[in-house]
Design an enzyme around this catalytic site. Structure first.
Site, PDB file in Angstrom:
ATOM      1  N   SER A   1       0.973  -0.512   0.133  1.00 19.43           N
ATOM      2  CA  SER A   1      -0.261   0.208   0.016  1.00 19.43           C
ATOM      3  C   SER A   1       0.936   1.148   0.022  1.00 19.43           C
ATOM      4  O   SER A   1       0.632   1.665   0.814  1.00 19.43           O
ATOM      5  CB  SER A   1      -0.527   0.214   1.331  1.00 19.43           C
ATOM      6  OG  SER A   1      -1.662  -1.077   1.434  1.00 19.43           O
ATOM      7  N   GLU A   2       1.158   1.450  -0.898  1.00 18.93           N
ATOM      8  CA  GLU A   2       2.872   2.492  -1.009  1.00 18.93           C
ATOM      9  C   GLU A   2       1.910   3.801  -1.080  1.00 18.93           C
ATOM     10  O   GLU A   2       2.306   4.693  -0.129  1.00 18.93           O
ATOM     11  CB  GLU A   2       3.036   2.432  -2.985  1.00 18.93           C
ATOM     12  CG  GLU A   2       3.893   1.745  -3.124  1.00 18.93           C
ATOM     13  CD  GLU A   2       3.446  -0.055  -3.398  1.00 18.93           C
ATOM     14  OE1 GLU A   2       2.352   0.319  -3.650  1.00 18.93           O
ATOM     15  OE2 GLU A   2       4.892  -0.793  -2.716  1.00 18.93           O
TER      16      GLU A   2
ATOM     17  N   ASP B   1      11.073   2.562  -8.275  1.00 16.90           N
ATOM     18  CA  ASP B   1      10.130   3.145  -9.358  1.00 16.90           C
ATOM     19  C   ASP B   1       8.435   2.625  -8.798  1.00 16.90           C
ATOM     20  O   ASP B   1       7.608   3.475  -8.816  1.00 16.90           O
ATOM     21  CB  ASP B   1      10.095   1.696 -10.645  1.00 16.90           C
ATOM     22  CG  ASP B   1      11.392   1.375 -10.770  1.00 16.90           C
ATOM     23  OD1 ASP B   1      11.641   1.893 -11.676  1.00 16.90           O
ATOM     24  OD2 ASP B   1      12.376   1.791  -9.665  1.00 16.90           O
TER      25      ASP B   1
ATOM     26  N   HIS C   1      11.675  -1.020 -12.958  1.00 14.59           N
ATOM     27  CA  HIS C   1      12.421  -1.906 -12.147  1.00 14.59           C
ATOM     28  C   HIS C   1      13.646  -0.690 -12.089  1.00 14.59           C
ATOM     29  O   HIS C   1      14.688  -1.359 -11.103  1.00 14.59           O
ATOM     30  CB  HIS C   1      12.583  -3.499 -11.396  1.00 14.59           C
ATOM     31  CG  HIS C   1      10.999  -4.072 -11.551  1.00 14.59           C
ATOM     32  ND1 HIS C   1      10.184  -3.383 -11.449  1.00 14.59           N
ATOM     33  CD2 HIS C   1      10.775  -4.027  -9.505  1.00 14.59           C
ATOM     34  CE1 HIS C   1       9.450  -4.420 -11.056  1.00 14.59           C
ATOM     35  NE2 HIS C   1       9.753  -4.309 -10.249  1.00 14.59           N
TER      36      HIS C   1
END
Ligand SMILES: Cc1ncc(C[n+]2csc(CCOP(=O)(O)OP(=O)(O)O)c2C)c(N)n1
Lengths: 335, 331
Positions: free
Chosen positions: B64-65, B90, B134
């Site tokens: 849950s960035e 990223d 990435h």
């Protein structure tokens, strides 16, 4: 039982005339603040956008009556009521709305960014749903610090369709955080009926599916809001994890101060106004023999008129203060 | 050897780990949150932390960035000092509102009431053919953002010392770990890790012919290239900026005033990269007539491809740096 100072545990339904009168006074002050601000905006005294919550005062008043100073709140773009109910000073709020020196943010925030950390008001927010992650983090920090304070997170019905709603609810439930989510459901998100853009059975079902239970109340019945908030906050304070209060209410105005709200359906507006939380409590109080209601009304009007006049006459911030409070290291110098 | 002179050999990843561990031992309000941190982090940056500090201070979070970032901020607002681990740079794209609109603005917007004392750790750059989502280096975006400090170390000692400063800072610090360099070993003093101040470049090599300014994962290649240039008679003054905001403008200006030639090398895309700002400032401050040449070398404006020959095609290599250095020295 809460040990938080200042939060009376007497529920409103307990026929406590003093508490009902306090709730009335809080709502009247919020209404008067915003009506005065709207007039000032119309007179071009206040720059920028202004979102008022006229008609929704019962939610802020009823919830914050159950909070102590150490408790924190986060708010949204329509947050004057939350700030006032949490104890922020109307005078410094007016100064901020006017962009003047002495305002809560020194004129850097305005209506959408009022904060008063000294009373636990961690800030309004210009980004819909922006307050939810901040509120759960504040609750997590308080829990880590072994504080007894709790966090209340106010957001609108429009906020439930952004990702951080799901993330924040899941997170709060997962870590059993001391946070009360308050969904102030006025049926609209800016200019759009929320139901027309929201799938499924609604915010309570979404909350419950994420492990957050709560109560849904008529948000224009401040006594019901007060009682529900008291019950839910007791759960939160006793370590039960997060809860949600869904308060159904109505916004009388358009989205911002410049929106004449011609898009709203007249019959709906009339019905909404008929449910005015202030008028309803006034009737109840009158029936119970409260006498000083006119005095409360007049005092609020006088207070806000004075705040407006003071703000209008106040100094602008020194332009060089635009360079202050960016960061300690790597701050650019006044040019 | 006296105890004060004792040194230890550590990898870059361990240097960061030791710094965070030292600060968590010193200050009980420091804690770390992010995906998989309780099992040590993706690269062992937090190895052993759960056992030492417990699950309240080493918090493995949901994916849950937005909330990892936003909750870190909220927790900072009530007096804790979170280290917000983004796992791989990223993924910060999923937390941009919380970083850009909230963390970077909150002190200013609220007139100084809030101090968002967070460290956001974002391991960045190319790493073992990880492809377009990435591998990015977008540090220049964040230098453009008022309200934050931008740190990009390239060696173990700097990783450690800058991490200590970052954790102690009341400003929000964006800490770009060079993930391709995690295994790189370095030497640092044993015992207490001293903070390294922000905004001080490290001189990697002294020279009079050309100034090379660089940072982060490309630094070892720049060192190699500079050695090769020296063999060819071009002696470069090589500065590793270490922090991009604030950046050591004084050191760069002093060097270019001496060499009259500037080459900025970064792994990130050249267009709109931070090299452009450095070149502009140098010419502006020294005057165009005092600078013979000011060049940048970065990646072409392409997403990072997967396949090794494709990735190698766009990579800034030692050969490219040597060629650019020779061209600049001879111009
Ligand atoms: C992330 C984000 N998207 C859009 C907006 C623009 N906006 C401001 S208020 C609002 C409506 C929010 O609805 P709700 O929270 O229900 O409150 P309301 O204003 O309707 O009372 C929108 C779309 C915003 N501020 N932030």
């Amino acid at each position: 039982m809460s040990k938080t100072k200042g939060a009376s545990r007497t529920s409103a339904s307990g026929h406590n005339l003093a508490r009902l009168t306090d709730l009335y006074a809080t709502m009247v002050r919020i209404r008067s603040f915003e009506e005065t601000a709207l007039q000032a905006h119309k007179a071009s005294e206040i720059p920028g956008p202004l979102h008022v919550s006229i008609g929704q005062e019962g939610v802020a008043a009823g919830v914050c009556a159950n909070l102590g100073r150490a408790d924190r709140i986060t708010s949204n773009h329509r947050g004057h009521g939350h700030a006032l109910a949490k104890g922020a000073e109307a005078g410094r709020m007016f100064l901020e709305l006017f962009g003047r020196e002495g305002g809560y943010c020194g004129g850097k925030g305005g209506s959408m960014h009022i904060a008063d950390f000294s009373v636990g008001m961690l800030g309004a927010n210009g980004v819909v749903t922006g307050g939810i992650p901040i509120a759960v983090g504040a609750a997590q920090g308080l829990k880590m610090l072994k504080s007894e304070a709790v966090v209340v997170c106010f957001f609108g019905d429009g906020a439930v369709n952004r990702g951080p709603f799901l993330e924040g609810f899941n997170w709060a439930a997962l870590f059993r955080l001391p946070v009360l989510f308050v969904c102030e459901d006025n049926g609209v998100a800016a200019f759009t009926a929320t139901a027309s853009v929201t799938a499924g059975p609604g915010v309570m079902a979404r909350a419950e599916s994420l492990g957050v239970t709560g109560l849904s109340v008529d948000g224009n019945d401040v006594i019901a809001v007060d009682a529900a908030a008291a019950q839910l906050l007791a759960d939160v304070r006793s370590g039960g994890g997060p809860r949600i209060l869904h308060a159904r209410t109505y916004r009388w105005t358009g989205h911002t101060s410049t929106d004449a709200a011609a898009w709203r359906v007249p019959a709906e507006v009339a019905a909404g106004k008929a449910g005015c939380p202030i008028a309803r409590l006034r009737t109840t109080l009158s029936e119970r023999g409260a006498k000083d209601l006119d005095t409360i009304d007049a005092a609020a009007a006088a207070e806000m008129a004075a705040c407006r006049a003071t703000a209008h006459a106040a100094q602008w911030p020194r332009p060089s203060t635009a360079f202050d409070d960016v960061q300690d290291i790597g701050a650019v110098r006044h040019v | 050897m006296s105890k004060a002179d004792a040194t230890i050999e550590v990898t870059l990843v361990d240097a960061g780990r030791l710094a965070v561990q030292q600060e968590m031992r010193r200050d009980p309000t420091v804690w770390v949150l992010g995906e998989d941190v309780a099992r040590g982090g993706l690269w062992g940056q937090y190895r052993g932390f759960l056992e030492e500090f417990g699950p309240e201070r080493v918090v493995s979070t949901p994916i849950s960035e937005s909330t990892i970032m936003g909750a870190g901020l909220g927790a900072a607002l009530v007096g804790t000092r979170p280290i917000i681990e983004m796992r791989i740079f990223d993924f910060v794209m999923c937390a941009m509102d919380e970083l850009v609109n909230q963390i970077a603005k909150i002190r200013y917007m609220f007139g100084g009431q809030a101090r968002p004392a967070v460290v956001v750790r974002m391991p960045h750059g190319m790493w073992r053919n990880s492809a377009a989502q990435h591998s990015q280096m977008l540090e220049s975006w964040f230098v453009h953002l008022p309200g934050v400090i931008v740190v990009a170390p390239s060696c173990a000692e700097d990783e450690a010392g800058l991490m200590v400063s970052a954790i102690r800072s009341d400003d929000p610090v964006l800490f770009f770990d060079p993930k391709d360099l995690w295994p790189l070993t370095g030497t640092m003093p044993a015992g207490e890790i001293a903070p390294i101040p922000f905004g001080k470049a490290r001189r990697l090599r002294e020279g009079k012919d050309l100034t090379i300014v660089t940072w982060s994962a490309i630094v070892p290649k720049v060192s190699e290239a500079a050695a090769s240039l020296a063999e060819q008679g071009v002696h470069a003054d090589v500065l590793d900026l270490r922090t991009l905001w604030p950046w050591d403008e004084a050191a760069v200006l002093a060097s270019v005033a001496k060499t009259k030639r500037l080459l900025v090398v970064h792994e990130a895309v050249e267009v709109g990269g931070f090299g452009g700002e450095i070149v502009a400032r140098v010419i502006d401050q020294l005057g165009p007539s005092n600078v013979k040449i000011a060049k940048r070398l970065g990646a072409p404006r392409l997403p990072i491809p997967f396949s090794p020959p494709l990735e190698n095609q766009i990579r800034v290599t030692v050969d490219k740096i040597v060629a650019a250095g020779l061209a600049a020295a001879r111009a």
